[in-house]
Design a protein around this motif. Structure first.
Motif, PDB file in Angstrom:
ATOM      1  N   GLY A 106       0.839  -1.193   0.000  1.00 25.90           N
ATOM      2  CA  GLY A 106       0.000   0.000   0.000  1.00 25.90           C
ATOM      3  C   GLY A 106       0.870   1.237   0.000  1.00 25.90           C
ATOM      4  N   LEU A 107       0.665   2.127   0.956  1.00 27.39           N
ATOM      5  CA  LEU A 107       1.463   3.343   1.043  1.00 27.39           C
ATOM      6  C   LEU A 107       2.907   3.007   1.399  1.00 27.39           C
ATOM      7  CD1 LEU A 107      -0.990   5.612   3.092  1.00 27.39           C
ATOM      8  CD2 LEU A 107      -0.571   5.668   0.630  1.00 27.39           C
ATOM      9  N   ASP A 108       3.875   3.586   0.659  1.00 28.19           N
ATOM     10  CA  ASP A 108       5.274   3.298   0.977  1.00 28.19           C
ATOM     11  C   ASP A 108       5.716   4.108   2.189  1.00 28.19           C
ATOM     12  OD1 ASP A 108       6.056   5.905   0.215  1.00 28.19           O
ATOM     13  OD2 ASP A 108       6.433   5.282  -1.849  1.00 28.19           O
ATOM     14  N   GLY A 109       6.904   3.755   2.687  1.00 32.89           N
ATOM     15  CA  GLY A 109       7.389   4.385   3.905  1.00 32.89           C
ATOM     16  C   GLY A 109       7.614   5.878   3.789  1.00 32.89           C
ATOM     17  N   PHE A 110       7.979   6.362   2.593  1.00 30.23           N
ATOM     18  CA  PHE A 110       8.172   7.796   2.416  1.00 30.23           C
ATOM     19  C   PHE A 110       6.860   8.551   2.654  1.00 30.23           C
ATOM     20  CE2 PHE A 110      11.607   6.322  -0.638  1.00 30.23           C
ATOM     21  CZ  PHE A 110      12.647   6.626   0.216  1.00 30.23           C
ATOM     22  N   THR A 111       5.784   8.041   2.066  1.00 27.49           N
ATOM     23  CA  THR A 111       4.474   8.686   2.225  1.00 27.49           C
ATOM     24  C   THR A 111       3.999   8.600   3.671  1.00 27.49           C
ATOM     25  OG1 THR A 111       3.898   8.132  -0.056  1.00 27.49           O
ATOM     26  CG2 THR A 111       2.086   8.721   1.422  1.00 27.49           C
ATOM     27  N   VAL A 112       4.135   7.404   4.258  1.00 31.00           N
ATOM     28  CA  VAL A 112       3.708   7.208   5.645  1.00 31.00           C
ATOM     29  C   VAL A 112       4.503   8.119   6.580  1.00 31.00           C
ATOM     30  CG1 VAL A 112       3.591   5.561   7.558  1.00 31.00           C
ATOM     31  CG2 VAL A 112       2.957   4.828   5.249  1.00 31.00           C
ATOM     32  N   GLY A 113       5.809   8.187   6.359  1.00 29.34           N
ATOM     33  CA  GLY A 113       6.657   9.003   7.223  1.00 29.34           C
ATOM     34  C   GLY A 113       6.301  10.473   7.183  1.00 29.34           C
ATOM     35  N   GLN A 114       6.004  10.978   5.984  1.00 34.04           N
ATOM     36  CA  GLN A 114       5.610  12.378   5.871  1.00 34.04           C
ATOM     37  C   GLN A 114       4.307  12.643   6.610  1.00 34.04           C
ATOM     38  OE1 GLN A 114       5.605  12.714   1.631  1.00 34.04           O
ATOM     39  NE2 GLN A 114       7.804  13.055   1.495  1.00 34.04           N
ATOM     40  N   ARG A 115       3.382  11.701   6.536  1.00 33.28           N
ATOM     41  CA  ARG A 115       2.112  11.863   7.248  1.00 33.28           C
ATOM     42  C   ARG A 115       2.322  11.810   8.759  1.00 33.28           C
ATOM     43  NH1 ARG A 115      -2.498   8.449   3.837  1.00 33.28           N
ATOM     44  NH2 ARG A 115      -2.269   9.600   1.883  1.00 33.28           N
ATOM     45  N   LEU A 116       3.202  10.923   9.205  1.00 39.05           N
ATOM     46  CA  LEU A 116       3.467  10.825  10.639  1.00 39.05           C
ATOM     47  C   LEU A 116       4.127  12.093  11.158  1.00 39.05           C
ATOM     48  CD1 LEU A 116       4.753   7.142  10.985  1.00 39.05           C
ATOM     49  CD2 LEU A 116       2.511   8.044  11.600  1.00 39.05           C
ATOM     50  N   LYS A 117       5.041  12.650  10.382  1.00 37.89           N
ATOM     51  CA  LYS A 117       5.738  13.859  10.835  1.00 37.89           C
ATOM     52  C   LYS A 117       4.767  15.024  10.950  1.00 37.89           C
ATOM     53  CE  LYS A 117       9.525  14.056  11.629  1.00 37.89           C
ATOM     54  NZ  LYS A 117      10.218  13.927  12.951  1.00 37.89           N
ATOM     55  N   LYS A 118       3.768  15.064  10.070  1.00 38.74           N
ATOM     56  CA  LYS A 118       2.762  16.109  10.169  1.00 38.74           C
ATOM     57  C   LYS A 118       1.847  15.881  11.370  1.00 38.74           C
ATOM     58  CE  LYS A 118       2.625  17.241   5.236  1.00 38.74           C
ATOM     59  NZ  LYS A 118       1.798  17.274   4.006  1.00 38.74           N
ATOM     60  N   ALA A 119       1.533  14.610  11.644  1.00 39.21           N
ATOM     61  CA  ALA A 119       0.633  14.285  12.754  1.00 39.21           C
ATOM     62  C   ALA A 119       1.307  14.498  14.104  1.00 39.21           C
ATOM     63  CB  ALA A 119       0.144  12.843  12.628  1.00 39.21           C
ATOM     64  N   ALA A 120       2.614  14.212  14.186  1.00 42.91           N
ATOM     65  CA  ALA A 120       3.345  14.327  15.452  1.00 42.91           C
ATOM     66  C   ALA A 120       4.742  14.861  15.157  1.00 42.91           C
ATOM     67  CB  ALA A 120       3.418  12.971  16.157  1.00 42.91           C
ATOM     68  N   PRO A 121       4.868  16.172  14.932  1.00 40.64           N
ATOM     69  CA  PRO A 121       6.141  16.748  14.488  1.00 40.64           C
ATOM     70  C   PRO A 121       7.315  16.519  15.433  1.00 40.64           C
ATOM     71  CG  PRO A 121       4.342  18.311  14.198  1.00 40.64           C
ATOM     72  CD  PRO A 121       3.800  17.181  15.011  1.00 40.64           C
ATOM     73  N   SER A 122       7.039  16.355  16.719  1.00 37.08           N
ATOM     74  CA  SER A 122       8.138  16.238  17.677  1.00 37.08           C
ATOM     75  C   SER A 122       8.649  14.809  17.848  1.00 37.08           C
ATOM     76  CB  SER A 122       7.700  16.781  19.045  1.00 37.08           C
ATOM     77  OG  SER A 122       6.633  16.019  19.569  1.00 37.08           O
ATOM     78  N   VAL A 123       7.981  13.820  17.244  1.00 40.79           N
ATOM     79  CA  VAL A 123       8.391  12.419  17.400  1.00 40.79           C
ATOM     80  C   VAL A 123       9.418  12.072  16.322  1.00 40.79           C
ATOM     81  CG1 VAL A 123       7.638  10.006  17.410  1.00 40.79           C
ATOM     82  CG2 VAL A 123       6.160  11.783  18.374  1.00 40.79           C
ATOM     83  N   PRO A 124      10.645  11.704  16.704  1.00 40.75           N
ATOM     84  CA  PRO A 124      11.666  11.386  15.703  1.00 40.75           C
ATOM     85  C   PRO A 124      11.332  10.113  14.940  1.00 40.75           C
ATOM     86  CG  PRO A 124      12.480  10.908  17.906  1.00 40.75           C
ATOM     87  CD  PRO A 124      11.159  11.595  18.077  1.00 40.75           C
ATOM     88  N   ILE A 125      11.750  10.076  13.669  1.00 36.61           N
ATOM     89  CA  ILE A 125      11.492   8.931  12.796  1.00 36.61           C
ATOM     90  C   ILE A 125      12.809   8.351  12.307  1.00 36.61           C
ATOM     91  CG2 ILE A 125      10.508   8.194  10.581  1.00 36.61           C
ATOM     92  CD1 ILE A 125       8.378  10.340  10.911  1.00 36.61           C
TER      93      ILE A 125
END
Length: 226
Positions: free
Chosen positions: A57-76
């Motif tokens: 489904g969604l690749d890690g690049f797309t997922v990571g960008q969404r996660l960073k927007k949802a929780a900007p302070s959480v390191p990935i």
């Protein structure tokens, strides 16, 4: 010491089981997801994300960008068998670390610790900006201490502010900020970032015409003072 919580996204069950076991033996609490679908709902409350790039489904690049927007302070941390420089550069537009497979569990754990120390040192629960702005990262609120009232930011304004706070006292180019916040390539001449910075200054600065918090570095970009 509180238990550190890891959000781990990996579709390979063998690798996932192994990494989860290794981390839990080191005292982490691990939430393991097989896909990135709905990961934005899971990320709040976690201290770090470990994200595989090759996902169904969604690749890690797309997922990571969404996660960073949802929780900007959480390191990935990105995990990938891809070693091309282009892949690393694409990942590091939003991620905080990029680890290539295969890796040793001790290296993985050490890198997680570095991210946790870095984020903990750089992002305390409350930050003071200038003489009057207080940012509460836990509640995700911005307070003007002169009036005691909350400064209401739009989603994009808050994401831009958080990106600045993750890179204190560092000059950031327009391209870096735009691509990290919007998740797409910056087009020369696009005024969207400039407009958002102007509105952000109007809400944060004592004198938006002579900003003390968000500085313009002529010909390069911006820098936030902390």
């Amino acid at each position: 010491m509180k238990t550190r919580k890891v959000l781990y996204i990996e579709d390979d069950r063998e690798i996932g089981s192994w990494v989860q076991e290794e981390l839990e033996q080191r005292g982490y609490a691990v939430t393991w997801l097989l896909t990135g679908d709905g990961a934005e709902r899971e990320v709040p409350g976690h201290d770090v994300v470990i994200l595989d790039i090759m996902l169904p489904g969604l690749d890690g690049f797309t997922v990571g960008q969404r996660l960073k927007k949802a929780a900007p302070s959480v390191p990935i941390m990105l995990l990938s068998a891809r070693t091309a420089v282009e892949d690393k550069l694409q990942g590091l537009q939003f991620a905080d670390d990029y680890v290539t497979k295969p890796f040793h569990p001790d290296e993985l754990a050490a890198r997680v610790e570095v991210l946790l120390r870095r984020s903990g040192a750089a992002m305390p629960e409350r930050l003071k900006l200038g003489q009057h702005i207080l940012v509460d990262l836990a509640d995700q609120t911005v307070l003007d201490e002169r009036s005691g009232e909350e400064v209401v930011l739009t989603g994009k304004q808050f994401q831009i502010l958080m990106y600045f706070l993750r890179h204190p006292n560092r000059i950031l180019t327009k391209e870096q900020i735009y691509e990290a916040v919007w998740g797409e390539p910056y087009l020369d001449g696009d005024k969207a970032l400039m407009v958002h910075i102007r509105h952000l200054r109007e809400k944060l600065e004592q004198d938006p015409g002579a900003p003390e918090i968000i500085e313009t570095i002529r010909g390069i970009g911006y820098r936030i003072r902390r």
